[in-house]
Design an enzyme around this catalytic site. Structure first.
Site, PDB file in Angstrom:
ATOM      1  N   ASN A  99       7.472 -10.016   0.777  1.00 16.76           N
ATOM      2  CA  ASN A  99       7.401  -8.650   1.180  1.00 16.76           C
ATOM      3  C   ASN A  99       7.840  -8.506   2.728  1.00 16.76           C
ATOM      4  OD1 ASN A  99       6.577  -7.940  -1.278  1.00 16.76           O
ATOM      5  ND2 ASN A  99       4.380  -7.632  -0.748  1.00 16.76           N
TER       6      ASN A  99
ATOM      7  N   TYR B  40      10.545  21.887 -21.009  1.00 11.29           N
ATOM      8  CA  TYR B  40      10.514  20.627 -20.114  1.00 11.29           C
ATOM      9  C   TYR B  40       9.457  20.067 -19.862  1.00 11.29           C
ATOM     10  CZ  TYR B  40      15.886  20.718 -19.121  1.00 11.29           C
ATOM     11  OH  TYR B  40      17.154  20.443 -19.211  1.00 11.29           O
TER      12      TYR B  40
ATOM     13  N   ARG C 164      23.979   9.858 -31.913  1.00 10.41           N
ATOM     14  CA  ARG C 164      24.999   9.817 -30.936  1.00 10.41           C
ATOM     15  C   ARG C 164      24.771   8.777 -29.601  1.00 10.41           C
ATOM     16  NH1 ARG C 164      22.416  14.768 -31.239  1.00 10.41           N
ATOM     17  NH2 ARG C 164      21.539  15.822 -29.475  1.00 10.41           N
TER      18      ARG C 164
ATOM     19  N   GLU D 182      16.520  14.245 -27.622  1.00 11.79           N
ATOM     20  CA  GLU D 182      16.782  15.385 -26.683  1.00 11.79           C
ATOM     21  C   GLU D 182      15.572  16.564 -26.848  1.00 11.79           C
ATOM     22  OE1 GLU D 182      17.458  16.332 -24.455  1.00 11.79           O
ATOM     23  OE2 GLU D 182      19.247  17.346 -23.818  1.00 11.79           O
TER      24      GLU D 182
ATOM     25  N   ALA E 229      18.531  16.762 -21.131  1.00 12.91           N
ATOM     26  CA  ALA E 229      17.041  17.112 -20.845  1.00 12.91           C
ATOM     27  C   ALA E 229      16.119  15.871 -20.568  1.00 12.91           C
ATOM     28  CB  ALA E 229      16.533  18.157 -21.696  1.00 12.91           C
ATOM     29  N   VAL E 230      16.327  14.912 -21.390  1.00 16.93           N
ATOM     30  CA  VAL E 230      15.515  13.954 -21.146  1.00 16.93           C
ATOM     31  C   VAL E 230      15.881  12.961 -19.897  1.00 16.93           C
ATOM     32  CG1 VAL E 230      14.703  13.495 -23.528  1.00 16.93           C
ATOM     33  CG2 VAL E 230      16.738  12.371 -22.726  1.00 16.93           C
TER      34      VAL E 230
ATOM     35  N   ASN F  15      28.874  18.675 -29.553  1.00 19.78           N
ATOM     36  CA  ASN F  15      29.264  19.178 -28.269  1.00 19.78           C
ATOM     37  C   ASN F  15      30.389  20.028 -28.129  1.00 19.78           C
ATOM     38  OD1 ASN F  15      28.280  15.861 -26.872  1.00 19.78           O
ATOM     39  ND2 ASN F  15      27.080  17.948 -26.683  1.00 19.78           N
TER      40      ASN F  15
ATOM     41  N   ARG G 143      -6.186   3.616  18.011  1.00 19.57           N
ATOM     42  CA  ARG G 143      -5.888   3.412  16.334  1.00 19.57           C
ATOM     43  C   ARG G 143      -7.094   4.342  15.645  1.00 19.57           C
ATOM     44  NH1 ARG G 143      -6.068  -1.546  14.154  1.00 19.57           N
ATOM     45  NH2 ARG G 143      -7.335  -2.220  15.952  1.00 19.57           N
TER      46      ARG G 143
ATOM     47  N   ARG H 173       1.052   6.999  13.811  1.00 16.51           N
ATOM     48  CA  ARG H 173       1.008   6.181  15.101  1.00 16.51           C
ATOM     49  C   ARG H 173       2.450   6.316  15.943  1.00 16.51           C
ATOM     50  NH1 ARG H 173       3.228   1.130  15.018  1.00 16.51           N
ATOM     51  NH2 ARG H 173       2.495   0.749  12.674  1.00 16.51           N
TER      52      ARG H 173
ATOM     53  N   HIS I  25      19.886  11.804 -23.239  1.00 14.86           N
ATOM     54  CA  HIS I  25      20.270  13.359 -23.629  1.00 14.86           C
ATOM     55  C   HIS I  25      20.215  13.834 -22.503  1.00 14.86           C
ATOM     56  CE1 HIS I  25      20.729  12.452 -27.747  1.00 14.86           C
ATOM     57  NE2 HIS I  25      19.478  11.645 -27.702  1.00 14.86           N
TER      58      HIS I  25
ATOM     59  N   ARG J 233      24.369   9.798 -20.345  1.00 18.41           N
ATOM     60  CA  ARG J 233      24.121  10.689 -21.858  1.00 18.41           C
ATOM     61  C   ARG J 233      25.113   9.913 -22.639  1.00 18.41           C
ATOM     62  NH1 ARG J 233      25.578  16.551 -20.195  1.00 18.41           N
ATOM     63  NH2 ARG J 233      25.288  17.107 -22.313  1.00 18.41           N
ATOM     64  N   HIS J 234      24.778  10.410 -24.199  1.00 17.53           N
ATOM     65  CA  HIS J 234      25.790   9.774 -25.148  1.00 17.53           C
ATOM     66  C   HIS J 234      27.253  10.447 -24.966  1.00 17.53           C
ATOM     67  CE1 HIS J 234      25.724  13.738 -26.420  1.00 17.53           C
ATOM     68  NE2 HIS J 234      24.492  13.858 -26.208  1.00 17.53           N
TER      69      HIS J 234
ATOM     70  N   LYS K 231       0.761  -1.101   0.130  1.00 14.23           N
ATOM     71  CA  LYS K 231      -0.094   0.011   0.011  1.00 14.23           C
ATOM     72  C   LYS K 231       0.636   1.299  -0.055  1.00 14.23           C
ATOM     73  CE  LYS K 231      -2.110  -1.111   4.014  1.00 14.23           C
ATOM     74  NZ  LYS K 231      -1.445  -2.349   4.002  1.00 14.23           N
TER      75      LYS K 231
ATOM     76  N   LYS L  94       9.558  -5.692   5.547  1.00 13.96           N
ATOM     77  CA  LYS L  94       9.309  -5.409   6.973  1.00 13.96           C
ATOM     78  C   LYS L  94       9.992  -5.377   7.971  1.00 13.96           C
ATOM     79  CE  LYS L  94       5.320  -3.610   5.501  1.00 13.96           C
ATOM     80  NZ  LYS L  94       5.274  -2.304   5.778  1.00 13.96           N
TER      81      LYS L  94
HETATM   82  N1  LIG Z   1       0.642  -4.306  -5.515  1.00 14.82           N
HETATM   83  C1  LIG Z   1       1.536  -4.905  -4.933  1.00 14.82           C
HETATM   84  N2  LIG Z   1       1.017  -5.946  -4.313  1.00 14.82           N
HETATM   85  C2  LIG Z   1       1.979  -6.818  -3.409  1.00 14.82           C
HETATM   86  N3  LIG Z   1       3.079  -6.174  -3.097  1.00 14.82           N
HETATM   87  C3  LIG Z   1       3.657  -5.073  -3.526  1.00 14.82           C
HETATM   88  C4  LIG Z   1       2.810  -4.445  -4.299  1.00 14.82           C
HETATM   89  N4  LIG Z   1       3.325  -3.073  -4.572  1.00 14.82           N
HETATM   90  C5  LIG Z   1       4.556  -3.362  -4.007  1.00 14.82           C
HETATM   91  N5  LIG Z   1       4.684  -4.464  -3.583  1.00 14.82           N
HETATM   92  C6  LIG Z   1       5.611  -4.849  -2.533  1.00 14.82           C
HETATM   93  O1  LIG Z   1       5.274  -4.660  -0.963  1.00 14.82           O
HETATM   94  C7  LIG Z   1       6.562  -4.315  -0.277  1.00 14.82           C
HETATM   95  C8  LIG Z   1       6.039  -3.899   1.040  1.00 14.82           C
HETATM   96  O2  LIG Z   1       5.053  -2.894   0.975  1.00 14.82           O
HETATM   97  P1  LIG Z   1       4.674  -1.741   1.963  1.00 14.82           P
HETATM   98  O3  LIG Z   1       5.392  -1.246   2.891  1.00 14.82           O
HETATM   99  O4  LIG Z   1       4.307  -0.642   0.836  1.00 14.82           O
HETATM  100  O5  LIG Z   1       3.194  -2.474   2.564  1.00 14.82           O
HETATM  101  P2  LIG Z   1       2.119  -1.947   3.267  1.00 14.82           P
HETATM  102  O6  LIG Z   1       0.886  -2.460   2.625  1.00 14.82           O
HETATM  103  O7  LIG Z   1       1.936  -0.476   3.219  1.00 14.82           O
HETATM  104  O8  LIG Z   1       2.115  -2.538   4.497  1.00 14.82           O
HETATM  105  P3  LIG Z   1       1.946  -1.880   5.909  1.00 14.82           P
HETATM  106  O9  LIG Z   1       0.277  -2.375   6.085  1.00 14.82           O
HETATM  107  O10 LIG Z   1       2.602  -2.819   6.925  1.00 14.82           O
HETATM  108  O11 LIG Z   1       1.945  -0.637   6.112  1.00 14.82           O
HETATM  109  C9  LIG Z   1       7.305  -3.247  -1.179  1.00 14.82           C
HETATM  110  O12 LIG Z   1       8.374  -3.225  -0.565  1.00 14.82           O
HETATM  111  C10 LIG Z   1       7.019  -4.027  -2.615  1.00 14.82           C
HETATM  112  O13 LIG Z   1       8.074  -4.686  -2.788  1.00 14.82           O
HETATM  113 MG   LIG Z   2       2.301   0.959   4.629  1.00 15.58          MG
END
Ligand SMILES: Nc1ncnc2c1ncn2[C@@H]1O[C@H](COP(=O)(O)OP(=O)(O)OP(=O)(O)O)[C@@H](O)[C@H]1O
Ligand SMILES: [Mg+2]
Ligand SMILES: Nc1ncnc2c1ncn2[C@@H]1O[C@H](COP(=O)(O)OP(=O)(O)OP(=O)(O)O)[C@@H](O)[C@H]1O
Ligand SMILES: [Mg+2]
Lengths: 432, 432
Positions: free
Chosen positions: B146, B345, B284, B305, B373-374, B238, B76, B52, B371, B231-232, B25, B151
């Site tokens: 994950n 830009y 280039r 570019e 700018a890109v 140049n 909470r 929190r 390049h 960059r190239h 999330k 975590k």
């Molecule tokens: N759509 C997805 N579905 C599952 N895992 C994902 C997704 N997008 C990213 N991740 C992976 O999930 C890992 C942990 O994610 P993240 O900390 O954002 O979780 P969270 O849902 O915010 O957890 P929490 O509820 O503990 O805050 C990220 O480092 C990433 O590798």
């Molecule tokens: Mg989170």
């Protein structure tokens, strides 16, 4: 067109429609094709039903669609293949996106299509991606409305009485329903549109273009209500023959504003309460809608006129003498020519995309009061004009274009409302 | 920013994250925020977990998250409201998009959020739209990865042994799972991301911006592999101090090309077989990757570019004398300044969008040879630089930037590879 430029220009996209009869497959296919062509992708629709009417004639009764009718099934299979062959030829000849429009209602049929394209890709040295677009209606009332509103006018039912046509068409649907299999992950990449876009499921949709099409389909509603396009009334700069600027209306311009509100007020097919009114952020468009209730007016920055950059507020003559080359170059390629520090028609098309999405999503009638170049682009989108013709479309001052959605396109009527504009104001023709 | 300009600039969008712990999330929230800011929308993330940790301290064991622990539940609840209050203030002060990052795991919690925003909207005279973004993992291996990969490094577990942290975190997930209710149509508009984007469901997603976010999320993958930006090598123009053009590499430029391939070849964290190599369509850049196997090279027109229009092939001095005003104006606002018949830009950012989407979707390491700018725009996107700073970011010739994704952002290291460039080639600094 960036999205298809990888792999040495060999990348192609095929969109395969899936759905029971009267689910809006052809409607969506044509909309997507118009949208993509407008964005500059060479796109075409290949319709199995049209191939059928061409090869074996229209007016096949529902038993032709019975899966148990072996002879008919063989003919239908052949038609599907013939259509695919046309489609592949188009891709081999530089077409970028091909839409395969049919019911494609079983897993095995879809597997055949995939196999066929795989072979074509290797024979013709192309990369072909396939994504299915399925239309599902959980809401039966949508289907009923589609049959009554649309299918009765199909060439398949030219000589049927309405009740007979409905009855036969429902039988045809039932024939397909016997064997219908909804698209699932085993079909590969798909976009599923539920109940006209209320919900949209994209599975395994990779690639920028396919994603963008999903985005477009998510926003596509079915709107049968008219879209009115009008330029602002004659303004001071029009009379002076100056381009750009932000000048107010002349007396004649104000008279047009009055005529416009009278005209719209008298439209019988317009529910005035649901009418949306959009203008640009420039004075001359706001003043043109001054006789409408102001709380209905929405200002769009995306609707401002094509930016003419350093030529802003110049007259026709000044421009010709100050930047003779720029002037000539623009005449040569109005579509791509970008005013010094300003915009090209292609730039305008890009920034109009949110307006198009909003128009496609709208449920009621709308009046768009804009400027010539932006209205040309909108008009071109709705009528499916080729990109090259867009910068030359005729959108006169003091007139309204009424676009009424019809079947898969729209009818256009031009209403000159007057008053006549000053001599010099009609001049801008050659310019912007 | 057209999408939020209606309703007299009073339109706001709130994205509410939904999902069990460790579903990405926060990852998605931050990515979306960076993307929207890069496009020019004022966007911020409001995270309940951070609130929190700030208010009650980190290192709460899983029982703090037990729904049956009434006292903790009340705390909470309060934290969730405090966060929402910050969020509303941001919207009232001109913020355009706010992302509410928490588990929001029950229908009743989501109903409360909706109610709260409704009240805020009427109090503050705003139009606030709310869309939920839920991350669902049907594939348990994603969740396990994950937890182990990410975590364990959370401040919540600063003083835990890894095994204990994993055990506690799994308990925390179980606490939420007791009451978790997946988002459904009764929650209103939502976007559901299944298994890191394999499938994506958009329900009742109206509005251009929300659609565009869906489109972005559909393309978001989790890639831990490095992105190299270079960059190239030094080219003839140049050295001559000319901008634009399509000149070949100098001898020194070719030496850089050699150094670059040696450098990448020696990277231990790069699986050479899976390496993608992208260049622009200009000579280039192609010449700069001449020592890589050519069938891995993809040319992007979107990577050319910044177009300098009528200034193409001018030197610094010529530009200053021929268009002194243009020159000065550009220095004042490099972000928005559009070269006569060329680009700004902001224009470059717009056309880079497909490149960004492709980079987000990529599974392996990639070398982008472009390049200045890109590359500034790409670099700014990945590091979350403010738009204003992008045109001044330092991207030197004959060096490689290595971007390595880390947690919610990325680490950047610059490797100067040499050889030294000609005096005049370092000059372009002040210019493009
Ligand atoms: N759509 C997805 N579905 C599952 N895992 C994902 C997704 N997008 C990213 N991740 C992976 O999930 C890992 C942990 O994610 P993240 O900390 O954002 O979780 P969270 O849902 O915010 O957890 P929490 O509820 O503990 O805050 C990220 O480092 C990433 O590798
Ligand atoms: Mg989170
Ligand atoms: N996504 C949609 N879902 C349901 N109906 C739609 C949708 N999009 C458009 N329609 C409506 O469906 C009507 C009939 O559609 P259309 O002729 O395209 O159906 P079809 O699926 O191609 O049918 P057939 O299989 O007979 O060719 C259209 O006029 C339009 O009003
Ligand atoms: Mg059809």
């Amino acid at each position: 067109d960036q999205a298809l430029h990888n792999q040495g220009g060999k990348k192609r996209l095929v969109l395969g429609m899936v759905g029971l009869p009267a689910r809006g497959k052809t409607y969506m296919a044509k909309k997507v094709a118009r949208y993509l062509n407008w964005l500059g992708y060479r796109t075409e629709v290949f319709n199995i039903g049209e191939m059928r009417r061409e090869k074996v004639g229209a007016e096949k009764s529902s038993n032709f669609f019975d899966p148990d009718n072996k002879q008919a099934a063989a003919i239908r299979e052949k038609l599907a293949i013939d259509t695919l062959e046309n489609l592949s030829k188009f891709l081999a000849n530089g077409g970028q996106v091909a839409i395969y429009d049919g019911t494609n209602s079983t897993v095995s049929r879809r597997r055949n299509v995939k196999e066929f394209l795989k072979q074509q890709a290797s024979q013709r040295d192309l990369y072909i991606e396939l994504t299915w677009i399925e239309s599902v209606c959980r809401d039966q009332s949508i289907v009923d409305a589609n049959i009554r509103g649309h299918k009765l006018f199909s060439p398949d039912y030219a000589n049927f009485k309405p009740e007979d046509a409905v009855r036969d068409f429902k039988k045809r649907i039932a024939m397909y329903q016997k064997v219908y299999e909804t698209v699932s992950t085993e079909d590969g990449s798909f976009i599923k549109i539920v109940d006209c876009g209320r919900q949209c499921i994209a599975h395994g949709v990779h690639g920028y273009l396919a994603g963008r099409i999903t985005f477009f389909l998510m926003n596509l509603r079915v709107n049968k209500e008219p879209i009115f396009l009008a330029r602002h009334g004659e303004c001071v700069d029009n009379v002076a023959g100056r381009i750009g600027g932000d000048s107010p209306l002349t007396e004649r311009g104000k008279q047009f504003a009055k005529n416009l509100s009278d005209f719209i007020g008298k439209q019988e097919d317009v529910n005035q309460k649901r009418l949306s009114i959009w203008t640009s952020t420039l004075k001359r468009t706001s003043q043109t809608v001054q006789y409408f209730k102001s709380d209905e007016v929405v200002q769009w920055r995306a609707l401002v006129e094509i930016q003419v950059g350093i030529c802003d507020s110049m007259t026709y003559e000044e421009l010709k003498t100050t930047y003779p080359d720029a002037f000539k170059e623009r005449q040569k390629n109005k579509l791509e020519y970008r005013y010094p520090q300003g915009e090209s028609y292609l730039d305008v098309i890009t920034r109009l995309e949110p307006v198009i999405f909003e128009l496609e999503r709208l449920k009621g009638p709308v009046l768009v009061v804009g400027h010539r170049a932006v209205l040309r682009c909108l008009y071109g989108y709705f009528t499916g004009e080729s990109l090259e013709r867009i910068p030359r479309l005729d959108v006169p001052l003091h007139a309204v274009l009424k676009l009424v959605p019809k079947a898969y396109g729209c009818d256009v009527t031009t209403y000159p409302l007057g008053p006549d504009v000053a001599m010099d104001a009609s001049f801008d023709h050659k310019l912007t």
